[in-house]
Design a protein around this motif. Structure first.
Motif, mmCIF file in Angstrom:
data_model
loop_
_atom_site.group_PDB
_atom_site.id
_atom_site.type_symbol
_atom_site.label_atom_id
_atom_site.label_comp_id
_atom_site.label_asym_id
_atom_site.label_seq_id
_atom_site.Cartn_x
_atom_site.Cartn_y
_atom_site.Cartn_z
ATOM 1 N N ALA A 20 0.835 -1.203 0.000
ATOM 2 C CA ALA A 20 0.000 0.000 0.000
ATOM 3 C C ALA A 20 0.871 1.254 0.000
ATOM 4 O O ALA A 20 0.546 2.244 -0.653
ATOM 5 N N MET A 21 1.996 1.206 0.709
ATOM 6 C CA MET A 21 2.889 2.362 0.761
ATOM 7 C C MET A 21 3.515 2.643 -0.604
ATOM 8 O O MET A 21 3.590 3.796 -1.042
ATOM 9 N N VAL A 22 3.940 1.610 -1.296
ATOM 10 C CA VAL A 22 4.546 1.787 -2.618
ATOM 11 C C VAL A 22 3.525 2.380 -3.588
ATOM 12 O O VAL A 22 3.826 3.325 -4.332
ATOM 13 N N TYR A 23 2.311 1.855 -3.566
ATOM 14 C CA TYR A 23 1.272 2.382 -4.441
ATOM 15 C C TYR A 23 0.920 3.820 -4.046
ATOM 16 O O TYR A 23 0.704 4.670 -4.904
ATOM 17 N N GLY A 24 0.845 4.083 -2.747
ATOM 18 C CA GLY A 24 0.542 5.432 -2.274
ATOM 19 C C GLY A 24 1.609 6.438 -2.651
ATOM 20 O O GLY A 24 1.297 7.583 -3.008
ATOM 21 N N CYS A 25 2.872 6.038 -2.595
ATOM 22 C CA CYS A 25 3.968 6.930 -3.018
ATOM 23 C C CYS A 25 3.843 7.258 -4.500
ATOM 24 O O CYS A 25 4.005 8.418 -4.904
ATOM 25 N N MET A 120 -5.016 1.146 1.923
ATOM 26 C CA MET A 120 -4.679 0.025 2.804
ATOM 27 C C MET A 120 -4.456 -1.225 1.968
ATOM 28 O O MET A 120 -4.964 -1.334 0.860
ATOM 29 N N SER A 121 -3.699 -2.148 2.524
ATOM 30 C CA SER A 121 -3.487 -3.434 1.874
ATOM 31 C C SER A 121 -3.852 -4.532 2.869
ATOM 32 O O SER A 121 -3.090 -4.854 3.766
#
Length: 194
Positions: A20-25, A120-121
């Protein structure tokens, strides 16, 4: 479509939340949005079960809340270190660490920060707990004042599907490229000698 200005990414410091963090970045970089990384410290970390002399364990001893939050902040920083290059591409990144109930705190921070999106993931649960209580992502979706984007891990392909008969009975699948179309009865007769 509304331009995203602030994206909230809650993390439990697992590999699921890293997705989720990679996609959010990536999304924050594309939309030129600010990113808020949120970690909710576990209340059980506030209890101290270790004693130096090991003669007894104090069950009533509690860590101070600021110590729990400091440790959780350090854990979040360690979690973010491998992704520092992608985080630097974002216009603004902030991190928050709080203590409390996970779904309620995520919704409260989303409202407080005026987030446009929560990413979220979730983990794939199929047990009794999921049926009774639902997942954290489900609860956040119900409580959140903004949309919640769920980035699920892709399911592994089942390469054996449809090939069980081929492996066990040495049958060929009709229509498969490179395999002659023969009836399974003829194949069975040739294998058994009947």
């Amino acid at each position: 479509m509304k331009q995203l200005e602030k994206i909230l990414i809650p993390t439990d410091l697992s590999e699921h939340s890293r997705r989720a963090m990679v996609y959010g970045c990536w999304l924050a970089t594309e939309q030129k949005a600010s990113l808020v990384m949120l970690h909710i410290a576990n209340e059980f970390h506030a209890w101290e079960f270790y004693s130096d002399d090991l003669s007894f364990v104090q069950l009533d001893g509690k860590w101070p809340v600021d110590r729990v939050l400091a440790k959780a902040s350090l854990d979040l920083s360690r979690f973010l270190e491998p992704s520092i290059a992608s985080l630097k591409k974002c216009t603004h990144v902030s991190k928050r660490v709080i203590l409390g109930s996970v779904p309620q705190q995520i919704a409260a921070v989303a409202e407080e920060e005026k987030a446009d999106l929560v990413i979220m993931s979730p983990r794939r649960h199929a047990g009794l707990r999921h049926w009774l209580f639902g997942s954290v992502t489900d609860q956040v979706t119900r409580l959140s004042p903004c949309p919640v984007l769920s980035i699920a891990e892709p399911l592994p392909s089942k390469s054996w599907r449809g090939r069980l008969g081929q492996e066990v009975f040495k049958w060929s699948r009709a229509g498969s490229p490179g395999i002659k179309k023969t009836s399974w009865i003829a194949k069975l007769r040739s294998n058994t000698g009947v």
